[in-house]
Design a protein around this motif. Structure first.
Motif, PDB file in Angstrom:
ATOM      1  N   UNK A 115       0.817  -1.216   0.000  1.00  0.00           N
ATOM      2  CA  UNK A 115       0.000   0.000   0.000  1.00  0.00           C
ATOM      3  C   UNK A 115       0.848   1.263   0.000  1.00  0.00           C
ATOM      4  N   UNK A 116       2.149   1.133   0.231  1.00  0.00           N
ATOM      5  CA  UNK A 116       3.038   2.293   0.225  1.00  0.00           C
ATOM      6  C   UNK A 116       3.470   2.583  -1.217  1.00  0.00           C
ATOM      7  N   UNK A 117       3.121   3.755  -1.713  1.00  0.00           N
ATOM      8  CA  UNK A 117       3.409   4.088  -3.104  1.00  0.00           C
ATOM      9  C   UNK A 117       4.903   4.141  -3.373  1.00  0.00           C
ATOM     10  N   UNK A 118       5.685   4.608  -2.402  1.00  0.00           N
ATOM     11  CA  UNK A 118       7.138   4.645  -2.594  1.00  0.00           C
ATOM     12  C   UNK A 118       7.686   3.241  -2.814  1.00  0.00           C
ATOM     13  N   UNK A 119       7.155   2.277  -2.050  1.00  0.00           N
ATOM     14  CA  UNK A 119       7.591   0.898  -2.234  1.00  0.00           C
ATOM     15  C   UNK A 119       7.158   0.326  -3.574  1.00  0.00           C
ATOM     16  N   UNK A 120       5.963   0.709  -4.008  1.00  0.00           N
ATOM     17  CA  UNK A 120       5.478   0.253  -5.307  1.00  0.00           C
ATOM     18  C   UNK A 120       6.354   0.796  -6.432  1.00  0.00           C
ATOM     19  N   UNK A 121       6.692   2.081  -6.368  1.00  0.00           N
ATOM     20  CA  UNK A 121       7.534   2.698  -7.398  1.00  0.00           C
ATOM     21  C   UNK A 121       8.921   2.054  -7.436  1.00  0.00           C
ATOM     22  N   UNK A 122       9.435   1.683  -6.279  1.00  0.00           N
ATOM     23  CA  UNK A 122      10.738   1.028  -6.214  1.00  0.00           C
ATOM     24  C   UNK A 122      10.699  -0.327  -6.924  1.00  0.00           C
ATOM     25  N   UNK A 123       9.614  -1.101  -6.709  1.00  0.00           N
ATOM     26  CA  UNK A 123       9.494  -2.403  -7.351  1.00  0.00           C
ATOM     27  C   UNK A 123       9.255  -2.278  -8.862  1.00  0.00           C
ATOM     28  N   UNK A 124       8.578  -1.213  -9.269  1.00  0.00           N
ATOM     29  CA  UNK A 124       8.376  -0.978 -10.705  1.00  0.00           C
ATOM     30  C   UNK A 124       9.708  -0.704 -11.386  1.00  0.00           C
ATOM     31  N   UNK A 154      12.584  -1.762 -10.426  1.00  0.00           N
ATOM     32  CA  UNK A 154      13.384  -2.978 -10.444  1.00  0.00           C
ATOM     33  C   UNK A 154      12.862  -3.989 -11.467  1.00  0.00           C
ATOM     34  N   UNK A 155      11.534  -4.111 -11.577  1.00  0.00           N
ATOM     35  CA  UNK A 155      10.937  -5.144 -12.422  1.00  0.00           C
ATOM     36  C   UNK A 155      10.817  -4.727 -13.885  1.00  0.00           C
ATOM     37  N   UNK A 156      10.590  -3.422 -14.145  1.00  0.00           N
ATOM     38  CA  UNK A 156      10.385  -2.904 -15.507  1.00  0.00           C
ATOM     39  C   UNK A 156       9.230  -3.606 -16.227  1.00  0.00           C
ATOM     40  N   UNK A 157       8.023  -3.555 -15.671  1.00  0.00           N
ATOM     41  CA  UNK A 157       6.893  -4.219 -16.323  1.00  0.00           C
ATOM     42  C   UNK A 157       6.363  -3.403 -17.499  1.00  0.00           C
ATOM     43  N   UNK A 158       5.552  -4.045 -18.319  1.00  0.00           N
ATOM     44  CA  UNK A 158       4.917  -3.371 -19.442  1.00  0.00           C
ATOM     45  C   UNK A 158       3.685  -2.600 -18.986  1.00  0.00           C
ATOM     46  N   UNK A 159       2.953  -3.193 -18.050  1.00  0.00           N
ATOM     47  CA  UNK A 159       1.730  -2.588 -17.524  1.00  0.00           C
ATOM     48  C   UNK A 159       1.705  -2.764 -16.016  1.00  0.00           C
ATOM     49  N   UNK A 160       1.239  -1.729 -15.311  1.00  0.00           N
ATOM     50  CA  UNK A 160       1.058  -1.781 -13.866  1.00  0.00           C
ATOM     51  C   UNK A 160      -0.421  -1.598 -13.565  1.00  0.00           C
ATOM     52  N   UNK A 161      -0.970  -2.474 -12.731  1.00  0.00           N
ATOM     53  CA  UNK A 161      -2.361  -2.369 -12.301  1.00  0.00           C
ATOM     54  C   UNK A 161      -2.396  -2.172 -10.802  1.00  0.00           C
ATOM     55  N   UNK A 192       0.971   9.148 -12.508  1.00  0.00           N
ATOM     56  CA  UNK A 192       0.922   9.887 -13.766  1.00  0.00           C
ATOM     57  C   UNK A 192       2.329  10.254 -14.226  1.00  0.00           C
ATOM     58  N   UNK A 193       3.153  10.758 -13.314  1.00  0.00           N
ATOM     59  CA  UNK A 193       4.530  11.108 -13.675  1.00  0.00           C
ATOM     60  C   UNK A 193       5.318   9.877 -14.097  1.00  0.00           C
ATOM     61  N   UNK A 194       5.057   8.748 -13.421  1.00  0.00           N
ATOM     62  CA  UNK A 194       5.723   7.504 -13.795  1.00  0.00           C
ATOM     63  C   UNK A 194       5.385   7.119 -15.239  1.00  0.00           C
ATOM     64  N   UNK A 195       4.103   7.187 -15.595  1.00  0.00           N
ATOM     65  CA  UNK A 195       3.675   6.787 -16.931  1.00  0.00           C
ATOM     66  C   UNK A 195       4.204   7.733 -17.997  1.00  0.00           C
ATOM     67  N   UNK A 196       4.170   9.035 -17.733  1.00  0.00           N
ATOM     68  CA  UNK A 196       4.545  10.014 -18.751  1.00  0.00           C
ATOM     69  C   UNK A 196       6.045  10.145 -18.929  1.00  0.00           C
ATOM     70  N   UNK A 197       6.834   9.706 -17.956  1.00  0.00           N
ATOM     71  CA  UNK A 197       8.291   9.776 -18.069  1.00  0.00           C
ATOM     72  C   UNK A 197       8.858   8.505 -18.698  1.00  0.00           C
ATOM     73  N   UNK A 198       8.153   7.974 -19.666  1.00  0.00           N
ATOM     74  CA  UNK A 198       8.642   6.786 -20.361  1.00  0.00           C
ATOM     75  C   UNK A 198       8.394   5.499 -19.628  1.00  0.00           C
TER      76      UNK A 198
END
Length: 437
Positions: free
Chosen positions: A115-124, A126-133, A163-169
């Motif tokens: 539930x912590x967005x900072x932790x979610x962004x960190x895992x994104x 590291x993982x480099x997924x195509x889509x995040x839900x 939004x910033x995550x998606x728009x920054x490539x």
């Protein structure tokens, strides 16, 4: 991004470092959509999910949002690779249990119970997924904001981070948002201006059919809908919703008419039902479901003034079968004929399609894309069409069909009701208060 042209002596602006780019040299994203085999989902998005976009999926609790997204995640992972599914409301084990029921366990779907967005962004990162839900945005929190999860500030700032995550490539991001008792996305509605696409999953929780509706889409039409049926193995797409909506229409019942409305690129056949009964109170009641209430009042007034129907002493209840809302004026004539049919207790012919906008003078105005609407109705067995005289030109490929063009509402009433069989009650067309008799 396309290479920017920077005149000599001009420095990049402070901040993001972005500079103006010639419009004709901006990269085209139309060929980069992420397409699934779930055609109704792709249709509503305008042809598929756009990389780097932020999509909001809203709906009432228990309507099937998580089920739909797990199915989409399974289909996307089989084609494009890693999908990260962030679950803030359920544990990973609970999510896997649903995925097993849906047959969506296979593929590169990574679950993250966080539930912590900072932790979610960190895992994104590291993982480099195509889509995040993210299921759901109401459970996400930023530790530096002193507010509870689900509050306006947490929801707004959390969505802004994604939004910033998606728009920054970054990857395409799909957020799940619940609706309030008033029917708005919890926040309320603070997310709709941030995201690229807003989808609503609608329907009665204890009924089989679900409608996915686009109310905002920067990459496609905002009028598209997708129709699904909830089954034991998940949501199954309904490729022919017109046939589904017409399947349970009763035959030979007064107060029923069929119209063809356009939902994006798709014509839908809809049944309009009208119940007209003598009022037992001083003021007659008016109720409309699926039809704009003010529009219904206006059409009732036109019928009373221009066609002489004595509606002032009758209650009028209008409904669009199937739970779909009608927003276009092409259904006006169908609403009028349903009311008149209910008042006289005389049914329209069952294979009659009615189209036309009705003006305050009682005139019937032309509608757009008439041929597409008629073709859809003819494919389902309709062979009698009452259409506006203002629609010029003939209809191609409609041999064996009866086509009547009308200029006024009185002409349409005469065509629709005079030649039908007798019903209950006073059905004599010689009754003097009917101007079209």
């Amino acid at each position: 991004m396309a290479e920017a042209i920077v005149p000599e002596g001009i420095k990049k602006a402070a901040g993001s470092g972005e500079v103006p780019v010639l419009l004709s040299r901006v990269n085209d994203i139309s060929e980069k959509r992420l397409v699934t085999t779930l055609g109704e989902w792709d249709r509503v998005l305008g042809g598929g999910l756009v990389p780097g976009s932020l999509v909001l999926v809203g709906g009432a609790p228990g309507i099937g949002k998580s089920t739909l997204l797990l199915q989409v995640a399974h289909l996307l992972s089989s084609r494009y690779g890693k999908i990260l599914y962030v679950t803030g409301e359920e544990s990973a084990s609970q999510t896997r249990l649903r995925a097993r029921r849906l047959g969506a366990e296979e593929g590169e779907i990574y679950l993250l119970a966080e539930t912590n967005i900072e932790g979610v962004l960190l895992q994104i990162e590291r993982l480099q997924p195509v889509v995040v839900m993210v299921d759901s945005i109401q459970t996400m929190l930023l530790p530096d904001i002193q507010a509870a999860p689900g509050s306006v500030s947490q929801v707004r700032e959390g969505a802004a981070r994604f939004l910033r995550l998606a728009k920054d490539g970054g990857p395409a991001v799909i957020l799940v948002g619940h609706v309030t008792k008033e029917g708005f996305l919890a926040g309320p509605k603070v997310l709709e201006h941030l995201v690229d696409c807003v989808l609503y999953l609608e329907g009665e929780r204890y009924q089989a059919y679900r409608i996915l509706r686009s109310v905002k889409n920067r990459f496609g039409s905002t009028n598209e809908i997708g129709v699904f049926e909830m089954t034991g193995s998940g949501l199954q797409e309904v490729t022919n919703p017109s046939a589904m909506l017409m399947a349970e229409r009763p035959a030979g019942v007064a107060g029923s008419s069929v119209v063809a409305c356009l939902e994006g690129t798709r014509p839908l056949l809809l049944e309009i039902q009208a119940l007209v009964s003598k009022t037992t109170f001083g003021n007659p009641r008016r109720l409309a479901t699926g039809i704009d209430f003010n529009r219904a009042l206006l059409l009732a007034a036109v019928l009373e003034k221009r066609a002489g129907l004595p509606l002032g002493g009758y209650d009028i209840y209008l409904n669009v079968a199937g739970g779909i809302a009608i927003n276009e004026p092409a259904a006006d004539l169908g609403i009028c004929l349903a009311i008149a049919s209910g008042l006289k207790d005389r049914p329209l012919e069952s294979r009659t399609l009615v189209l036309g906008e009705v003006g305050l003078a009682g005139e019937v105005r032309a509608v757009t894309q008439l041929e597409r609407r008629v073709e859809e109705a003819a494919r389902l067995g309709f062979n009698r069409f009452i259409i506006p005289a203002g629609n010029r030109g003939g209809l191609k490929g409609q041999s064996g069909c009866e086509i009547y063009k009308v200029s006024t509402i009185n002409e349409a009433l005469r065509l629709a009701l005079v030649n039908t069989g007798s019903g209950a009650g006073d059905n004599t067309l010689s009754n003097p208060f009917y101007k079209y008799s």
